[in-house]
Design a protein around this motif. Structure first.
Motif, PDB file in Angstrom:
ATOM      1  N   SER A 184      10.624   4.361 -20.681  1.00 23.74           N
ATOM      2  CA  SER A 184      11.837   3.705 -20.132  1.00 23.74           C
ATOM      3  C   SER A 184      12.392   4.711 -19.682  1.00 23.74           C
ATOM      4  CB  SER A 184      12.303   3.304 -21.579  1.00 23.74           C
ATOM      5  OG  SER A 184      13.931   2.862 -21.048  1.00 23.74           O
ATOM      6  N   ASN A 185      12.435   6.125 -19.715  1.00 20.30           N
ATOM      7  CA  ASN A 185      13.258   7.023 -19.263  1.00 20.30           C
ATOM      8  C   ASN A 185      12.739   7.190 -18.310  1.00 20.30           C
ATOM      9  OD1 ASN A 185      15.099   7.756 -21.396  1.00 20.30           O
ATOM     10  ND2 ASN A 185      13.380   9.389 -22.568  1.00 20.30           N
ATOM     11  N   SER A 186      11.141   7.241 -17.702  1.00 19.00           N
ATOM     12  CA  SER A 186      10.835   6.859 -15.481  1.00 19.00           C
ATOM     13  C   SER A 186      11.273   6.188 -15.235  1.00 19.00           C
ATOM     14  CB  SER A 186       8.992   7.172 -16.167  1.00 19.00           C
ATOM     15  OG  SER A 186       8.837   7.419 -14.909  1.00 19.00           O
ATOM     16  N   THR A 187      11.068   4.726 -16.521  1.00 15.56           N
ATOM     17  CA  THR A 187      12.452   3.920 -15.137  1.00 15.56           C
ATOM     18  C   THR A 187      13.743   3.962 -15.216  1.00 15.56           C
ATOM     19  OG1 THR A 187      10.992   2.414 -16.058  1.00 15.56           O
ATOM     20  CG2 THR A 187      12.832   1.536 -15.187  1.00 15.56           C
ATOM     21  N   LEU A 188      14.416   4.574 -15.447  1.00 18.75           N
ATOM     22  CA  LEU A 188      15.926   5.028 -15.260  1.00 18.75           C
ATOM     23  C   LEU A 188      16.079   6.469 -15.038  1.00 18.75           C
ATOM     24  CD1 LEU A 188      16.746   5.101 -19.592  1.00 18.75           C
ATOM     25  CD2 LEU A 188      17.491   3.656 -18.058  1.00 18.75           C
ATOM     26  N   ASP A 189      14.897   6.772 -14.352  1.00 16.54           N
ATOM     27  CA  ASP A 189      15.376   7.908 -13.269  1.00 16.54           C
ATOM     28  C   ASP A 189      15.656   7.506 -12.419  1.00 16.54           C
ATOM     29  OD1 ASP A 189      14.689   9.778 -15.276  1.00 16.54           O
ATOM     30  OD2 ASP A 189      12.383  10.547 -14.549  1.00 16.54           O
ATOM     31  N   LYS A 190      14.540   6.083 -12.010  1.00 18.64           N
ATOM     32  CA  LYS A 190      15.248   5.400  -9.599  1.00 18.64           C
ATOM     33  C   LYS A 190      16.482   5.015  -9.889  1.00 18.64           C
ATOM     34  CE  LYS A 190      10.736   2.554 -10.648  1.00 18.64           C
ATOM     35  NZ  LYS A 190      10.151   1.858 -10.695  1.00 18.64           N
ATOM     36  N   ILE A 191      17.448   4.910 -11.205  1.00 25.56           N
ATOM     37  CA  ILE A 191      18.669   4.610 -11.377  1.00 25.56           C
ATOM     38  C   ILE A 191      19.241   6.039 -10.960  1.00 25.56           C
ATOM     39  CG2 ILE A 191      20.746   4.337 -12.505  1.00 25.56           C
ATOM     40  CD1 ILE A 191      19.840   1.771 -14.016  1.00 25.56           C
ATOM     41  N   PHE A 192      19.550   7.219 -11.164  1.00 24.10           N
ATOM     42  CA  PHE A 192      20.193   8.245 -11.742  1.00 24.10           C
ATOM     43  C   PHE A 192      19.300   9.149 -10.447  1.00 24.10           C
ATOM     44  CE2 PHE A 192      18.844   8.343 -16.583  1.00 24.10           C
ATOM     45  CZ  PHE A 192      19.914   7.638 -16.907  1.00 24.10           C
ATOM     46  N   SER A 193      18.070   9.079  -9.439  1.00 26.86           N
ATOM     47  CA  SER A 193      18.100  10.094  -8.615  1.00 26.86           C
ATOM     48  C   SER A 193      18.418   9.227  -7.251  1.00 26.86           C
ATOM     49  CB  SER A 193      16.298   9.344  -8.743  1.00 26.86           C
ATOM     50  OG  SER A 193      16.178   8.482  -8.416  1.00 26.86           O
ATOM     51  N   ASP A 194      19.664   7.742  -7.323  1.00 28.12           N
ATOM     52  CA  ASP A 194      19.766   7.673  -6.292  1.00 28.12           C
ATOM     53  C   ASP A 194      20.932   7.974  -5.705  1.00 28.12           C
ATOM     54  OD1 ASP A 194      21.074   5.073  -4.892  1.00 28.12           O
ATOM     55  OD2 ASP A 194      18.990   4.269  -5.227  1.00 28.12           O
ATOM     56  N   LYS A 195      20.879   8.097  -4.762  1.00 34.32           N
ATOM     57  CA  LYS A 195      22.013   8.947  -3.794  1.00 34.32           C
ATOM     58  C   LYS A 195      23.009   8.090  -4.401  1.00 34.32           C
ATOM     59  CE  LYS A 195      21.360   7.335   0.954  1.00 34.32           C
ATOM     60  NZ  LYS A 195      20.838   7.826   2.005  1.00 34.32           N
ATOM     61  N   SER A 196      23.131   7.215  -4.445  1.00 30.43           N
ATOM     62  CA  SER A 196      24.965   5.850  -4.218  1.00 30.43           C
ATOM     63  C   SER A 196      24.858   5.801  -6.212  1.00 30.43           C
ATOM     64  CB  SER A 196      24.667   4.884  -4.415  1.00 30.43           C
ATOM     65  OG  SER A 196      23.980   4.606  -2.533  1.00 30.43           O
ATOM     66  N   ILE A 197      24.579   6.180  -7.199  1.00 31.09           N
ATOM     67  CA  ILE A 197      24.839   5.943  -8.427  1.00 31.09           C
ATOM     68  C   ILE A 197      25.811   6.890  -9.005  1.00 31.09           C
ATOM     69  CG2 ILE A 197      23.119   7.615  -9.590  1.00 31.09           C
ATOM     70  CD1 ILE A 197      24.173   4.619 -10.438  1.00 31.09           C
ATOM     71  N   LYS A 198      26.401   7.822  -8.350  1.00 30.59           N
ATOM     72  CA  LYS A 198      27.064   8.688  -8.663  1.00 30.59           C
ATOM     73  C   LYS A 198      28.868   7.919  -8.400  1.00 30.59           C
ATOM     74  CE  LYS A 198      25.298  12.392 -11.797  1.00 30.59           C
ATOM     75  NZ  LYS A 198      25.582  11.824 -12.244  1.00 30.59           N
TER      76      LYS A 198
END
Length: 302
Positions: free
Chosen positions: A150-164
């Motif tokens: 699950s954390n590995s999947t969530l990393d796809k969100i956290f690593s996206d440059k737009s999420i911030k």
């Protein structure tokens, strides 16, 4: 002799009245023109409240002026859409900006700005759809006890440059919350955390058909229609919205209104089971703001 004097006096009075009326008309025209120019300048400077005041003053000089009335309404619609955009009510903001862009004989500058916002909203909604799909996958993995996955999947969100960016604040917060739960489980309290997590999901989402983005208890079974609704869901978690997003004109949208709207949405050919209660509220608010029926609105926007 006396008659001649009266004729002269009458002419003088008539000319004076006529001259006064002409001067008053000229002054009124000047004030109207000044107000219109001031409104245009304030729009250019993005001072929309000042522009609203200027066009209101122009209408005081010419109450039935179509140009001033059109731009005033266009300015007010743009301001309202901006407020909705700031509250992250993107679907309703989209309707407002579209109204501004479609205004005939209005401000071209407002039209261009509305078009730019529509392009931005399209990008935002596309990203939210992508983030929600990733989050739902991670949520299911957590429900199955696969915390590392699950954390590995969530990393796809956290690593996206737009999420911030502020547009995605709600998505980021719920992703961070889920990651925290995963980390607690991985750090030795897996059993209790898992049970707490599932219990929380169960109490906040007793109806998985209406809220398919929330993972159900892993011991609960889903019907085929519920599984379809969960797979098709594209909305956002209704429990993260502000109170104002659940209201129209300061009054909370009732459960009966939501139920009635679901019937109208389904009648329009849209799967209402794939929508959360908040998605339905957004449809109700959007239809209200656009002065459209729910069926017509949902066909155009979903």
């Amino acid at each position: 002799m006396k008659r001649w004097i009266w004729i002269v006096i009458t002419l003088v009075i008539a000319l004076s009245i006529g001259g006064y009326a002409f001067a008053r008309h000229s002054q009124n025209e000047k004030l109207y023109t000044d107000a219109m120019q001031r409104g245009s300048l304030q729009i250019s400077n993005k001072n929309y409240t000042a522009a609203e005041t200027a066009y209101t003053n122009a209408l005081k000089r010419k109450p039935n002026d179509e140009k001033a009335s059109t731009i005033l309404n266009q300015t007010q619609s743009f301001m309202s859409a901006n407020d909705l955009f700031k509250d992250r009510e993107f679907a309703n903001a989209k309707s407002g900006y579209q109204s501004v862009a479609n205004t005939k004989s209005g401000s071209e500058l407002l039209k261009n700005r509305a078009q730019s916002q529509l392009t931005l909203i399209k990008t935002i909604q596309s990203n939210i759809k992508k983030y929600d799909a990733i989050y739902n996958q991670a949520l299911n993995e957590t429900g199955e006890g696969k915390y590392a996955e699950s954390n590995s999947t969530l990393d796809k969100i956290f690593s996206d440059k737009s999420i911030k960016q502020s547009y995605y604040k709600d998505v980021l917060q719920k992703a961070e919350k889920l990651r925290d739960k995963n980390n607690s489980a991985l750090n030795g309290s897996s059993s209790s955390t898992s049970n707490d997590f599932e219990s929380s999901n169960s109490s906040s989402n007793s109806n998985t058909t209406n809220n398919p983005n929330v993972a159900p208890n892993k011991n609960a079974s889903l019907t085929s229609s519920e599984k379809k609704a969960a797979a098709n869901y594209k909305g956002s978690n209704e429990y993260t919205v502000t109170p104002s997003q659940k209201e129209i004109n300061g009054k909370e949208i009732t459960a009966s209104q939501i139920a009635s709207a679901r019937k109208q949405i389904s009648a329009a050919g849209i799967d209402s089971n794939a929508m959360s209660d908040q998605d339905v509220r957004n449809v109700i608010k959007g239809a209200h703001n656009s002065n459209e029926s729910i069926g017509k609105y949902v066909k155009a926007h979903y």
